[in-house]
Design an enzyme around this catalytic site. Structure first.
Site, mmCIF file in Angstrom:
data_model
loop_
_atom_site.group_PDB
_atom_site.id
_atom_site.type_symbol
_atom_site.label_atom_id
_atom_site.label_comp_id
_atom_site.label_asym_id
_atom_site.label_seq_id
_atom_site.Cartn_x
_atom_site.Cartn_y
_atom_site.Cartn_z
ATOM 1 N N GLY A 110 0.844 -1.194 0.000
ATOM 2 C CA GLY A 110 0.000 0.000 0.000
ATOM 3 C C GLY A 110 0.871 1.232 0.000
ATOM 4 N N CYS B 284 5.358 -6.082 1.521
ATOM 5 C CA CYS B 284 5.741 -4.667 1.455
ATOM 6 C C CYS B 284 5.105 -3.867 2.598
ATOM 7 C CB CYS B 284 5.404 -4.101 0.080
ATOM 8 S SG CYS B 284 6.306 -2.600 -0.267
ATOM 9 N N TYR B 285 4.137 -2.977 2.333
ATOM 10 C CA TYR B 285 3.485 -2.270 3.444
ATOM 11 C C TYR B 285 2.954 -3.268 4.463
ATOM 12 C CZ TYR B 285 0.248 0.681 6.066
ATOM 13 O OH TYR B 285 -0.408 1.333 7.078
ATOM 14 N N HIS C 284 7.888 -7.821 -3.715
ATOM 15 C CA HIS C 284 6.567 -8.232 -4.223
ATOM 16 C C HIS C 284 6.642 -9.604 -4.901
ATOM 17 C CE1 HIS C 284 4.311 -4.529 -3.469
ATOM 18 N NE2 HIS C 284 5.511 -3.960 -3.566
ATOM 19 N N GLU D 149 4.272 -11.314 -5.991
ATOM 20 C CA GLU D 149 3.189 -11.496 -6.965
ATOM 21 C C GLU D 149 3.560 -11.034 -8.374
ATOM 22 O OE1 GLU D 149 3.359 -9.388 -4.540
ATOM 23 O OE2 GLU D 149 2.427 -7.464 -4.990
ATOM 24 N N VAL E 134 -17.298 -12.814 -23.917
ATOM 25 C CA VAL E 134 -17.044 -13.976 -23.058
ATOM 26 C C VAL E 134 -17.922 -13.960 -21.807
ATOM 27 C CG1 VAL E 134 -15.275 -15.221 -21.766
ATOM 28 C CG2 VAL E 134 -14.642 -13.983 -23.840
ATOM 29 N N ASP E 135 -17.968 -12.815 -21.124
ATOM 30 C CA ASP E 135 -18.643 -12.785 -19.822
ATOM 31 C C ASP E 135 -20.137 -13.085 -19.937
ATOM 32 O OD1 ASP E 135 -16.135 -12.033 -19.047
ATOM 33 O OD2 ASP E 135 -16.621 -9.915 -18.796
ATOM 34 N N LYS F 223 -11.106 -13.000 -15.092
ATOM 35 C CA LYS F 223 -11.368 -13.270 -16.503
ATOM 36 C C LYS F 223 -10.893 -14.672 -16.932
ATOM 37 C CE LYS F 223 -12.788 -11.390 -20.407
ATOM 38 N NZ LYS F 223 -13.952 -10.510 -20.529
#
Ligand code: XMP
Length: 511
Positions: free
Chosen positions: A53, A80-81, A170, A172, A227-228, A367
Site C-alpha cells: 500500500g 511490502c506495506y 513483491h 506477486e 465472453v462474460d 477473466k
C-alpha cells in the site's frame, strides 16, 4: 472450500496477488484492511495476506488491522506495506529510508534462508522486485531474518512458531524470479492448502446456489456475444433451463460468423434464446453518416429502441442477469454485488424491463477463470477465448460511412489476420488484434490491370489495462503472409498497412 483472506491496503498489485493465489487453486477474496474481526472469523480463512500500500505505518491515520487478528492462530504473510505493518504492530521498528540506497526500487538480488518454509526448495540467491521507501530497522521479538539484499538486511522476516511471515519485495509480480513458488509455499507448506478451488467445483456450487435462489422464478440476460455474458448465460441455463430468456441483438456489425457462432453455442441448450436480426435497421440508420461520434450515438440509440420493443414483449421477469466479473467488484471498492456493469451493448435494457433483483453469477471470478468455466460448460473455444470487442463493433473500425460492401471486405480481411495470428501461436500473447478498413483507396497493379482499391490497416497491441498500449512487434514473415493472403483473397483490397503507433498518442480503435 478453503479460503485465503487478502486484506487490501491499497497497493497497485493487489488484484495480482489474488490471481496468483487462485492460480494455485486456492480460493481467495480481497477485502478492505479494516474488515471487522467478527467478519474475518465468519469468512473462516486458512491464512491471511496483507497487501502492499502507499501509506507509511508510522504516520498518524495509517491503515492498520484489528490487533485481535494476531491472536486468531492463523498464518499471515505481509507483503511490502503489509510486512512493515506486521513488524510495527508486533513491536518491531519501521523508519523512513535514510538514503536512496536503502529506498530500494526495481530488480534486486536477494539472499534467502531456505530453512524458512516460505523459501523451502528455492535457490539461496535470486532476483526480487522491490518498491519501498520505508525500511524495517528492527524485526519484532520472536522473528528472525530470513532474507537480505545489499541495501536491506530485513528483506524477509519470519516467526515460524506463530506462522507469521513478511517480505519487503513483491512475490506477486513476474519480476520476482521465484515469487510464484514463494506464494505456493505460503499456501501449501504454511497454510496447509489442499488445492480445492476448481471450475468444476465452482460450477456445481454455483448451479445449486442459483437454483436455490431463483426457485421457480424467471431471468433475463442480454447477450453481447462477449465472453462474460456468454458464460453467464451458459451457467444460468444449466441452473434454471427454460426459465432463462437470452436476448442477442445482431446489429450486423459483428465479425465474420460471430452471430452464427453465438447462436450455435446456445442452440442445443435448454433456454429461450432470441436472436434479434436488426442488421437492416442499423445499416439504414448509419447510411451516409461519416462522423465517428454520430456513428456511436446512432448505434447506442438504436440498441435502446430494439430493447424497448423486446422489453414490451417480455414484460416482467424476476431477475436480470449481468456478466459482472471480480475485477469490476474489487475496483468499485464497495464489496461484492455493488456494481452494475454498464456495457454499451445492454444499454437501455434494464430500464425497459421490470425486474426484482440483479444476479451476477460471475462476480467472484477473474477473466481467466470465466474462460475456464466456459470451457467446463462446453462453450466452443472461439467464443471462450474471444478478445475484447467494442459495443459499436466494426462500425468504429470502418473509417467513414459504413456500408454492407465495406463490412464484407473488413470481415474477410479481419478473419484472415486473426486466423494467421492463431496459427502462429500468438493469439494469447497479443492483447488485442484486428483489421480496420481505412477510407483510403489507391492505385495498384493486379495481373495486367490497374486497380483502385481500399487499404486495410492491421492493428495489434500489447497492454495490461487498455489505458496505454504499445504496438506488437509481430514477425515480418507473419505480416507478409497476412498481407499476401488479404490482397489475394479479399476483393476490393490492394494494399495492407501495419499500424506502428502506440496509445497515446493513437487509440486502440480507429474511431
Ligand atoms: P480505445 O480505442 O479507447 O480502446 O483506445 C480501448 C479499449 O476499449 C475498447 N472500446 C470499446 N468497448 N464500447 C466497448 O464496449 C466502446 O464503445 C468501445 N470503444 C473502445 C477497445 O476495443 C479497446 O479494447
Amino acid at each position: 472450500m478453503q479460503k485465503i483472506l487478502i486484506l487490501d491496503f491499497g497497493g497497485q498489485y493487489n488484484q495480482l496477488i489474488a490471481r496468483r493465489v487462485r492460480e494455485h487453486r486456492v480460493y481467495c477474496e480481497v477485502r478492505p484492511f479494516d474488515l471487522p474481526l467478527e467478519e474475518i472469523r465468519r469468512f473462516d480463512p486458512i491464512g491471511i495476506i496483507f497487501t502492499g500500500g502507499p501509506g507509511s505505518v508510522y504516520l498518524p491515520g495509517a491503515p492498520r488491522v484489528d490487533p485481535g487478528l494476531f491472536d486468531l492462530g492463523l498464518p499471515i504473510l505481509g507483503i511490502c506495506y503489509g510486512c512493515q505493518l506486521l513488524a510495527q504492530m508486533l513491536g518491531g521498528q519501521v523508519v523512513p529510508a535514510q538514503n536512496d540506497a536503502a529506498r530500494e526500487y526495481g530488480k534486486t538480488e536477494t539472499v534467502f534462508d531456505t530453512g524458512c518454509a516460505l523459501f523451502k526448495g528455492l535457490p539461496e540467491k535470486s532476483v526480487t522486485w522491490m518498491s519501498h521507501g520505508d525500511y524495517m530497522a528492527a524485526a519484532p521479538a520472536g522473528f528472525r531474518l530470513a532474507g537480505h539484499s545489499a541495501a536491506c538486511p530485513t528483506a524477509a522476516i519470519c516467526d515460524e512458531k506463530r506462522r507469521f511471515y513478511g517480505v519487503q519485495f513483491h512475490p506477486e509480480v513476474n519480476h520476482t524470479a521465484y515469487g510464484r513458488e514463494m506464494l505456493r509455499n505460503f499456501l501449501y507448506e504454511i497454510c496447509g492448502a489442499a488445492g480445492d478451488w476448481t471450475m468444476a467445483g465452482f460450477r456445481e456450487r454455483a448451479v445449486a446456489e442459483l437454483r436455490g435462489k431463483v426457485g421457480g422464478g424467471s431471468a433475463l440476460l442480454a447477450l453481447s456475444g462477449g465472453v462474460d455474458s456468454s458464460v453467464a448465460a451458459a451457467l444460468m441455463a444449466e441452473a434454471i433451463g427454460e426459465r432463462l430468456q437470452c436476448v442477442f441483438v445482431d446489429h450486423g456489425l459483428l465479425r465474420k460468423d460471430e452471430g452464427d457462432e453465438v447462436e450455435a453455442a446456445f442452440a442445443g441448450r435448454a433456454l429461450r434464446f432470441y436472436r434479434i436480426d436488426a442488421r437492416a435497421r442499423f445499416l439504414a440508420r448509419l447510411a451516409g453518416v461519416e462522423d465517428p461520434e454520430r456513428k456511436r450515438k446512432i448505434i447506442g440509440e438504436e440498441f435502446v429502441r430494439v430493447f424497448e420493443e423486446v422489453g414490451r414483449r417480455i414484460g416482467a421477469v424476476d431477475y436480470l442477469v449481468q456478466g459482472t466479473i471480480y475485477p469490476d467488484v474489487i475496483e468499485s471498492g464497495k464489496g461484492p454485488a455493488a456494481v452494475i456493469k454498464s456495457h454499451h451493448n445492454v444499454g437501455g435494457l434494464p430500464e425497459r424491463v421490470a425486474f426484482r433483483e440483479i444476479l451476477e453469477p460471475l462476480r467472484l471470478l477473474f477473466k481467466d477463470e470465466v474462460r475456464q468455466l466456459g470451457r467446463e460448460l462446453g462453450l466452443p473455444e472461439e467464443l471462450v477465448s474471444r478478445q475484447p470487442f467494442p459495443g459499436p463493433g466494426l462500425a468504429i473500425r470502418i473509417i467513414g460511412e459504413v456500408t454492407e460492401e465495406k463490412l464484407q471486405i473488413l470481415r474477410e480481411a479481419d478473419a484472415i489476420f486473426r486466423r494467421e495470428i492463431a496459427a502462429a501461436g500468438l493469439a494469447e500473447s497479443c492483447s488485442q488484434y484486428f483489421a480496420a478498413l481505412t477510407n483510403l483507396r489507391s492505385v495498384g497493379v493486379m495481373g495486367d490491370g490497374r486497380s483502385y482499391d481500399y487499404a486495410i490497416a492491421l492493428r495489434s497491441v500489447q497492454t495490461g489495462d487498455f489505458m496505454t498500449a504499445d504496438w506488437t512487434r509481430l514477425p515480418y514473415e507473419l505480416l507478409d503472409r497476412v498481407s499476401v493472403r488479404i490482397v489475394n483473397e479479399v476483393r476490393g483490397v490492394n494494399r495492407v498497412f501495419y499500424d506502428i503507433t502506440a496509445k497515446p498518442p493513437a487509440t486502440v480503435e480507429y474511431e
